[in-house]
Design a protein around this motif. Structure first.
Motif, short mmCIF file in Angstrom:
data_model
loop_
_atom_site.label_atom_id
_atom_site.label_comp_id
_atom_site.label_asym_id
_atom_site.label_seq_id
_atom_site.Cartn_x
_atom_site.Cartn_y
_atom_site.Cartn_z
N HIS A 1 0.84 -1.20 0.00
CA HIS A 1 0.00 0.00 0.00
C HIS A 1 0.87 1.25 0.00
O HIS A 1 1.82 1.35 0.77
CB HIS A 1 -0.91 0.00 1.23
CG HIS A 1 -1.67 1.27 1.43
ND1 HIS A 1 -2.37 1.90 0.43
CD2 HIS A 1 -1.82 2.05 2.54
CE1 HIS A 1 -2.93 2.99 0.90
NE2 HIS A 1 -2.60 3.11 2.17
N LEU A 2 0.57 2.19 -0.88
CA LEU A 2 1.28 3.47 -0.94
C LEU A 2 0.74 4.38 0.15
O LEU A 2 -0.43 4.76 0.14
CB LEU A 2 1.09 4.12 -2.32
CG LEU A 2 1.75 5.49 -2.52
CD1 LEU A 2 3.27 5.40 -2.36
CD2 LEU A 2 1.41 6.05 -3.91
N GLU A 3 1.58 4.75 1.08
CA GLU A 3 1.18 5.54 2.24
C GLU A 3 1.09 7.04 1.92
O GLU A 3 1.85 7.56 1.10
CB GLU A 3 2.18 5.35 3.40
CG GLU A 3 2.38 3.91 3.83
CD GLU A 3 1.24 3.39 4.69
OE1 GLU A 3 0.38 4.21 5.06
OE2 GLU A 3 1.22 2.19 4.99
N ASP A 4 0.15 7.72 2.57
CA ASP A 4 0.07 9.19 2.60
C ASP A 4 -0.02 9.82 1.21
O ASP A 4 0.48 10.93 0.99
CB ASP A 4 1.29 9.76 3.34
CG ASP A 4 1.42 9.22 4.74
OD1 ASP A 4 0.38 9.06 5.41
OD2 ASP A 4 2.56 8.94 5.18
N THR A 5 -0.65 9.15 0.28
CA THR A 5 -0.83 9.72 -1.07
C THR A 5 -2.21 9.35 -1.58
O THR A 5 -2.59 8.17 -1.57
CB THR A 5 0.23 9.18 -2.04
OG1 THR A 5 1.53 9.50 -1.56
CG2 THR A 5 0.05 9.80 -3.42
N LYS A 6 -2.96 10.35 -2.02
CA LYS A 6 -4.25 10.10 -2.65
C LYS A 6 -4.03 10.00 -4.17
O LYS A 6 -3.52 10.92 -4.78
CB LYS A 6 -5.25 11.21 -2.31
CG LYS A 6 -5.66 11.21 -0.85
CD LYS A 6 -6.75 12.25 -0.60
CE LYS A 6 -7.22 12.19 0.85
NZ LYS A 6 -8.30 13.18 1.12
N CYS A 7 -4.44 8.88 -4.74
CA CYS A 7 -4.14 8.57 -6.13
C CYS A 7 -5.40 8.61 -6.99
O CYS A 7 -6.44 8.09 -6.59
CB CYS A 7 -3.49 7.19 -6.23
SG CYS A 7 -2.07 6.98 -5.13
N LEU A 8 -5.28 9.19 -8.18
CA LEU A 8 -6.42 9.30 -9.08
C LEU A 8 -6.28 8.44 -10.32
O LEU A 8 -7.26 7.95 -10.87
CB LEU A 8 -6.62 10.76 -9.50
CG LEU A 8 -6.88 11.77 -8.38
CD1 LEU A 8 -7.03 13.17 -8.97
CD2 LEU A 8 -8.13 11.40 -7.60
N ALA A 9 -5.05 8.27 -10.81
CA ALA A 9 -4.83 7.51 -12.05
C ALA A 9 -3.40 6.99 -12.05
O ALA A 9 -2.56 7.45 -11.27
CB ALA A 9 -5.10 8.37 -13.27
N MET A 10 -3.11 6.05 -12.96
CA MET A 10 -1.77 5.48 -13.00
C MET A 10 -1.54 4.77 -14.33
O MET A 10 -2.48 4.48 -15.08
CB MET A 10 -1.55 4.51 -11.85
CG MET A 10 -2.55 3.38 -11.82
SD MET A 10 -2.45 2.41 -10.31
CE MET A 10 -3.98 1.47 -10.43
#
Length: 406
Positions: free
Chosen positions: A219-228
């Protein structure tokens, strides 16, 4: 891919197909339909090697449609017709180039209850109602199961003792979570070694990933992700503050690339006009490695609505994001995260085209038929060509058969 071992009990006159001469193998492979070709090339390493020189295995790849049966109640009047057209444990594959339709082999009892959230080559990333992820080869039926997530309580993510996570959500059922909160995912897999990387985003915030050899989800911590988008062991992530992060997946644990990230200090902003409304944002990586930001939006002028796609690329000399109106001899499937090279001589497979499904564009409230359709967007003309499908109960999406490593 290992060579099959010769059976010591083979009788005189029995044939070891791996010993067939290459020319004969090529003749057989080139006489097969596309689905049978992709099944046959997995027989052994020699057949796989010969398949690379065949026309069907060449780099002239283009998107196909896959129609996945969707769970539905028998009480619906149209359900009897649907069951005549399809069954619930196989898919239909549509080749838009020659108009042919194929039915796959048996792909599992839960197929109609599962949702396809990403694709790469011949493989689909599937998610079933138990929140179990699996990777499925649409031609051979081969399946790779991924670790489960446990579901309880309201929304939160808690690390378990074994390194896994609890996914907590109380006021929505699992079907709602699958259809509404897990929309963005990427898949990469090596056709020969079966090395793979799976990434998905929950509720436009939490990014999870799993690659071959891992024990649990990362899990990527402390980041809100929208696309990749993923390419060459690197995951590019578009964050809620409009930056691009790059994660290196070559090691045991993904590591953020700081010094080698040309996008790090250059957030993306687009100044919307009053008549423009963004529906979705996606990333893609070109064959040369450039990151693209794609906006699906609608434009409303004089009571007329038009659905459009805008593509932006970083000008590395000027350090600014610029809108581009061409993909050159490349095309992309909206949401798959990469572009695909097109052979210039093929008139029926054009570059500069975006392939999409109905949910990728602003909802066509005035035309219910378009909800079960697919389309192509021509960047040169900014026009959309729609295609309607008779199987309105299917989960329809584009995928690109074949491998990028021939």
């Amino acid at each position: 891919m290992d060579e099959p071992q010769r059976d010591e009990k083979m009788k005189p006159g029995d044939v070891d197909w791996s010993e067939m001469c290459s020319d004969a193998m090529q003749l057989i492979l080139e006489s097969l339909s596309i689905p049978d070709f992709h099944r046959a090339r997995t027989v052994c390493s020699k057949w796989y090697s010969v398949s690379k020189s065949c026309v069907a295995g060449s780099r002239n790849r283009y998107p196909w449609l896959i129609l996945i049966p969707e769970k539905s109640s028998d009480s619906k009047p149209s359900m009897k017709l649907f069951r005549k057209l399809s069954d619930t444990n196989s898919c239909r594959l549509c080749d838009p180039r020659d108009g042919k339709t194929y039915r796959t082999r048996y792909l599992g009892d839960q197929l109609s209850e599962s949702r396809c959230i990403a694709s790469y080559g011949n493989w689909l990333l599937m998610l079933n109602p138990s929140l179990d992820f699996y990777v499925l080869n649409v031609f051979t039926g081969e399946r790779i199961n991924l670790p489960s997530l446990s579901l309880r309580g309201k929304v939160s993510f808690e690390r378990k003792d074994d390194g896994g996570f609890f996914l907590e959500h109380s006021w929505f059922d699992r079907e709602t979570i699958i259809n509404r909160y897990i929309e963005t995912a990427v898949l990469w897999i090596d056709e020969k070694t079966k090395d793979f990387v799976v990434c998905w985003i929950y509720n436009d915030q939490y990014l999870f990933s799993f690659k071959k050899g891992d024990d649990s989800w990362w899990h990527l911590e402390d980041t809100k992700c929208l696309a990749m988008a993923y390419k060459d062991q690197k995951l590019c992530v578009y964050t809620s503050d409009h930056h691009i992060k790059i994660l290196d997946y070559s090691g045991d644990i993904p590591e953020e690339i700081i010094e080698g990230n040309p996008y790090l200090n250059h957030p993306f902003y687009y100044d919307l006009q009053p008549w423009e409304y963004i529906w979705k944002r996606r990333l893609a990586i070109t064959t040369s490695g450039d990151v693209l930001i794609i906006l699906s939006l609608k434009k409303t002028l004089e009571n007329e609505e038009k659905r459009l796609f805008y593509i932006f690329k970083m000008n590395l000399q000027g350090d600014e994001w610029e809108r581009v109106d061409s993909l050159g001899n490349e095309m992309l499937v909206f949401g798959d995260g990469y572009t695909l090279a097109v052979a210039p001589a093929k008139e029926d497979v054009r570059g500069g085209v975006i392939y999409f499904v109905a949910d990728d564009v602003w909802p066509p409230h005035t035309n219910k038929l378009l909800e079960s359709s697919t389309g192509t967007f021509d960047l040169a003309t900014t026009e959309i060509s729609w295609s309607l499908h008779y199987c309105y109960f299917s989960n329809i999406r584009w995928f690109v058969p074949g491998s990028d490593k021939q």
